[in-house]
Every structure is written in C-alpha cells, then in structure tokens.
Design a protein around this motif. Structure first.
Motif, mmCIF file in Angstrom:
data_model
loop_
_atom_site.group_PDB
_atom_site.id
_atom_site.type_symbol
_atom_site.label_atom_id
_atom_site.label_comp_id
_atom_site.label_asym_id
_atom_site.label_seq_id
_atom_site.Cartn_x
_atom_site.Cartn_y
_atom_site.Cartn_z
ATOM 1 N N UNK A 102 121.700 -38.619 -30.964
ATOM 2 C CA UNK A 102 121.157 -39.796 -30.292
ATOM 3 C C UNK A 102 120.965 -39.524 -28.805
ATOM 4 N N UNK A 103 121.967 -38.891 -28.191
ATOM 5 C CA UNK A 103 121.890 -38.582 -26.764
ATOM 6 C C UNK A 103 120.719 -37.657 -26.459
ATOM 7 N N UNK A 104 120.648 -36.527 -27.167
ATOM 8 C CA UNK A 104 119.607 -35.547 -26.855
ATOM 9 C C UNK A 104 118.223 -36.089 -27.157
ATOM 10 N N UNK B 153 107.936 -50.395 -31.370
ATOM 11 C CA UNK B 153 107.917 -50.654 -32.817
ATOM 12 C C UNK B 153 107.895 -49.380 -33.648
ATOM 13 N N UNK B 154 107.939 -48.213 -32.998
ATOM 14 C CA UNK B 154 107.931 -46.971 -33.767
ATOM 15 C C UNK B 154 108.885 -45.923 -33.187
ATOM 16 N N UNK B 155 110.161 -46.270 -33.032
ATOM 17 C CA UNK B 155 111.111 -45.276 -32.529
ATOM 18 C C UNK B 155 111.293 -44.136 -33.523
ATOM 19 N N UNK B 156 111.728 -43.005 -33.014
ATOM 20 C CA UNK B 156 112.090 -41.901 -33.909
ATOM 21 C C UNK B 156 113.406 -42.246 -34.602
ATOM 22 N N UNK B 157 113.445 -42.039 -35.902
ATOM 23 C CA UNK B 157 114.668 -42.213 -36.670
ATOM 24 C C UNK B 157 115.264 -40.831 -36.914
ATOM 25 N N UNK B 158 116.456 -40.601 -36.405
ATOM 26 C CA UNK B 158 117.152 -39.333 -36.603
ATOM 27 C C UNK B 158 118.146 -39.514 -37.737
ATOM 28 N N UNK C 117 113.265 -37.595 -38.180
ATOM 29 C CA UNK C 117 113.864 -36.265 -38.096
ATOM 30 C C UNK C 117 115.020 -36.198 -39.086
ATOM 31 N N UNK C 118 115.036 -35.157 -39.889
ATOM 32 C CA UNK C 118 116.154 -34.922 -40.802
ATOM 33 C C UNK C 118 116.906 -33.687 -40.315
#
Length: 577
Positions: free
Chosen positions: A306-308, A331-336, A360-361
């Motif tokens: 989350x930090x990086x 409305x479209x954040x990256x989901x890690x 991102x997986x």
C-alpha cells in the motif's frame, strides 16, 4: 511482471481534555500562537448484520443505490434535511454520504452516511445531524467571500490555497446555534492546510480544522528493495499535491485502512483491507524465519504494498500522470491483491481502460524455505505498477495499445526501467537486477549496467527466435538505464526527484521524458517509434537540448538513425550530431 510521531511545525490538532469533549471537540494551535476550537456534533452509528429494508425495497425492480439510500435517509432524518454529497458502489457494498441542510445550504459538520449490500439492504447508518437547533442564521451573508479571506488570513497567517474556492455553508456550534460561515481554505508556507470558518455576519473566525494529517507506515523505503535492506517507520509520506486528502480517504471520509482514492490494498484470501494499528499509524513486524502468510507477515506485506503503490502514484502524478491523463484515482484506484493465490513465482498487472480499476496480483515465490513474498520486494511491485502507467498513457487511456510482441517488449522494458529509476540514490548509477530477492538472483538474463562487459545487448537481439516480450524488453530497459546515466552525468542528480519535477537534474529530466514519450507514441509502437517519441519528448519539453546525447545512446546500442525493421544494428547518428 513482473520514531515517534512528529508534532506539526506549523500547527497541532488535539483533543480537548474531558472524556466527553474528546469525541466532539478539537483544538488547533498555529505558529502565530492563535488557538481555535472546532466542534463536531455527536454522532450515532448503527449496524445491521444481515441488512434491513428501505422504503423502496418493495419495488418490482431494484432501485439505484443512490435512490435507495436516500429513501432510507429521508425516512430517518427527514427529506428536507438531507443534501446529497457523494456516493459510490464497491464490489461488496454501496455507500452514500449526505449533509444536513437548512435553507438549501449544507451544514459543514453535520453529516450522515449509509451502506447497502448487493441486495440493496442497509447494513450500516451513521449520523451527526443536529436535532432542534436553538437558532438557524439567515442564509444571506453580511460580508463577502473576499472579505472573509482577508479576515481569515489576518487571524491565521497563510494564504488562500490557489485554485480552491470559498464556500458558503452553515456550521453547527456547541451552544446549539447554526451559524452561516464562509469556509476559507488556507495554506501555510510549510505546505500544511486548514479550513477556516468565518462567521458571515460578524467576520469572526469561529472554527478552524486541519486538512493535513499525520500518517506513519512501517515499510521498506522506496529507494531500498526488500526485507534484507530493512523496514523503517516512515512518517507523513503523502504528497500534498498528488494526494491532498491523504492516502486513506475516500470522498472525504477516512477509512483508517489500506483503502483510499489512489490504492486499495487487500489481502487476497480474505478480501480485507488492513486497519491502522493506532491513530494514523500502520505499524507491523516482519519475521523472515517463518512463512510470509503468518498473520504478522501478511500485515507487513500489505502495508508495504500500500505504501509503495501510493508513493508511485504521487511521484507519477507530479510528473503528469494525473486524472486528466487517465491515471488511477478516484473511481478507478489500483487494487493491490496482497499474497494473491492465483499462481506462484510471478506477479501480474491486469490492465483496464480509464474509469476502471487496474488490479495488481502479488504472488508468493516457492524457490526458498520459507517462501518469499513479492509484496516485500519493492522493484517487483514497481514493475507491475508501471504497466498501468504505460498502458494508460499509450493510446489515450484505452489500455489496448501495447499488444504486439515489440510493444509488449517495450512495456516490460518501461516497467523494469521505472523500478531501476526508483532504486538509484546517487549520481553513481548502480547496476540493477529485478527480482533478486524473490528469485534469489536477478530474474532477467543480465543486469542493467553501463559496463558493456556485463550487458552488451543491441538492436540485433530481435533476430533471436524468442517470443518472450520480457527478453526483448531487456534491450529497452538497458538503453533507458544508459540514458539515465548519461543524463545524470550531464545534469547531475537530484535527491528530491520524487517530489520536485521542476529540477533540472538528469534523473528528473529522464522521468519527464519517460512519461511524456508514452503519451506521444502511437498505438502498438515499435522500438523505433518509441525511440522517436523519446527524442520528441526532449524536443517538446527541453527544446532538444539533449538531442545528440540521447541519440548517442540509441546509436551506441544499434538503434541508430538509419535502423529499420530488419533489426540489423545501425550505429549512425543524425547529421547534426
């Protein structure tokens, strides 16, 4: 593929002393010694485990989540009292946020929110609406907004934040009144921001609240790489320009978890975000002697990702990857997906067009005992994040313009290159190896190096029969490594490159060219076209000041001015170089 919390120098927000007032009041002390109190009406909060119906539940067709929520809020709070502010629908719940209103003007500190599950049932409801106020001021101000700005800056110091408007709102006070105020956003010289509430009748500053909040994350600093380099407690890393509301805020509401307007980091197996360990602190411990999936290690991994990911959002925002330029925000954040179980020994970025979250997986690696986690190798996550950057900017946000083998190779090269840029800490460029922690050695065939005895790849690499874009991407990343070295030797190295895109240092110039060129090149570019976009980016931003230096690097690796699609090395420079 792949300390203790500081006290603000400028201001300090603090709770008042009594137990009751800790939930309803805060104080703020400014550099000039002025102290202001803010009142926050007491709130109520209810949860309904399986959900409850709304007045629209009997409709034959499922109502829109906004309409459904408003029907519930109207039934609880009164239809004339509710003013819609914002809302969004997530993968498991829909959320709506409203303000209390009088005379059509919202009450700044009286808010309510409701959440619904996928069935449209209300699962939570909170409200700080004021009941039966003693007096509601006239909706007509007696002083203008410009006069209010003068009153606020005289009392507080600082200046009106550029680009921010002064709003006319009501403010509930602890004596039972609702006063009309001009809400003035103030910026101090150290970059901290506050909101000043100026009584629209008297001109007195009646309340001040901070808009700058401390946050601390235990993570691997972005210029380091993995647990062997060590974790640090990193204080207030949010960039005030790129993330003015912090990293954990959505629609003005602090989630107190690894969930915000830029990034949502979830533990893949539970789909849960990671809560703070104390007020605005995300602390953790990492034990390398046990499996990464033990609870403490999973928490550390999620906080680090989350930090990086947010650091990279903020850096690229400064360099032009903004909402207008199709970034991942709002409305479209990256989901890690932390410790994703969709595979092993890899990492993935699932691309998406502007308006839809990329995913991102981050996977576990099984080459060692205990296993290793890509979430705690910064260059792996940086590589994946950059796929989002390159796919969004190439082709104008469609995310469908890096699909040919050559353009896919470029995509892999850009991703390696940004991770390389992030890792460099001085004008003496270090050789760079991607994935050395999870893979136990560099994951590419050769390190990126200015030493031709270590890496001698040239354009003729394409004559090999490989169909692996990562392999061809190594050439592009090696060329960009050399470009970075040459620009730093010419212009120097800036330690503040993450936050100062106005520097003339070589590492700053490089990242500008990197991002500018992505937007210039055509859909599915070739190496030759990407090379021209890089040169043109220099022409656009720096009037071609670096033209011959850049051409010299390209030509030195066989991508000279007369190189063509046959992929035969060409070392020619333009005539004017």
């Amino acid at each position: 593929m792949l300390a203790t919390l500081p006290v603000f120098a400028a201001l300090l927000a603090r709770a008042s002393g009594s137990p009751k007032s800790r939930t309803t009041h805060s104080n703020i002390i400014l550099d000039n010694g002025a102290e202001f109190e803010a009142y926050h009406p007491p709130n109520t909060f209810e949860v309904f485990e399986t959900g409850i119906d709304t007045p629209l539940s009997t409709r034959a067709t499922k109502p829109h989540f906004k309409d459904n929520a408003l029907s519930f809020l109207h039934s609880r709070l009164g239809s004339n009292a509710v003013q819609y502010r914002s809302g969004y629908e997530g993968d498991v719940a829909a959320h709506v946020y409203v303000h209390q209103q009088f005379n059509g003007i919202r009450v700044a500190n009286a808010v309510a929110n409701v959440a619904q599950n996928k069935a449209g049932k209300v699962t939570s409801f909170g409200s700080s609406f004021v009941q039966s106020p003693r007096n509601v001021a006239s909706p007509t101000p007696k002083i203008s907004s410009s006069q209010a700005v003068n009153k606020a800056t005289a009392a507080l110091g600082g200046a009106l934040i550029p680009g921010r408007d002064v709003q006319l709102e009501y403010l509930a006070t602890d004596d039972g009144d609702v006063v009309l105020v001009h809400v003035v956003p103030i910026e101090f010289t150290d970059g901290k921001n506050v909101l000043a509430y100026v009584n629209a009748a008297s001109g007195v500053v009646v309340s001040v609240i901070t808009q700058t909040f401390d946050a601390t994350f235990r993570a691997i600093p972005p210029t380091l790489n993995n647990p062997n380099d060590g974790f640090a407690l990193i204080e207030n890393p949010e960039d005030p320009l790129a993330s003015p509301n912090g990293w954990t805020t959505i629609n003005g509401v602090d989630t107190h978890a690894t969930n915000g307007t830029n990034i949502r980091a979830i533990v893949y197996t539970t789909k849960a975000t990671i809560p703070e360990s104390s007020d605005d602190v995300w602390d953790s411990t990492w034990d390398p002697t046990v499996q990464p999936t033990v609870a403490a290690n999973t928490r550390a991994a999620g906080i680090n990702s989350f930090h990086l990911a947010n650091v990279i959002h903020d850096i690229t925002y400064r360099y032009g990857f903004t909402e207008e330029a199709f970034n991942f925000q709002g409305n479209d954040p990256i989901i890690v997906n932390v410790q994703s179980t969709i595979g092993t020994n890899n990492a993935f970025f699932s691309t998406a067009p502007d308006g839809t979250s990329g995913q991102i997986h981050m996977l576990l690696w099984t080459l060692t005992t205990p296993r290793r986690d890509g979430d705690v190798e910064n260059d792996v996550l940086a590589h994946e994040w950059t796929h989002g950057l390159s796919t969004r900017l190439t082709g104008g946000g469609v995310s469908t313009c890096l699909n040919t083998l050559e353009s896919q190779g470029l995509g892999e090269g850009w991703s390696d290159s940004f991770a390389d840029w992030l890792a460099q800490t001085s004008e003496d460029l270090k050789d760079f190896e991607l994935g050395a922690y999870v893979f136990t050695k560099g994951i590419r065939t050769k390190p990126y190096s200015v030493d031709p005895t270590i890496n001698n790849y040239t354009y003729s690499l394409f004559q090999q029969s490989s169909t692996d874009p990562h392999f061809f991407g190594e050439l592009w990343a090696e060329v960009l490594h050399l470009q970075l070295d040459a620009l730093i030797k010419e212009h120097g190295f800036a330690d503040d490159a993450h936050t100062n895109p106005d520097s003339t240092a070589g590492n700053v110039v490089w990242l500008h060219l990197f991002i500018d060129a992505l937007a210039l090149q055509p859909c599915n570019p070739t190496f030759l076209q990407a090379r021209l976009a890089w040169i043109q980016a220099d022409a656009n931003r720096y009037n071609g000041a670096n033209k011959c230096l850049l051409w010299g690097i390209f030509a030195g690796r066989g991508i000279g001015v007369n190189a063509d699609s046959s992929h035969v090395d060409n070392f020619d420079l333009p005539a004017d170089c």
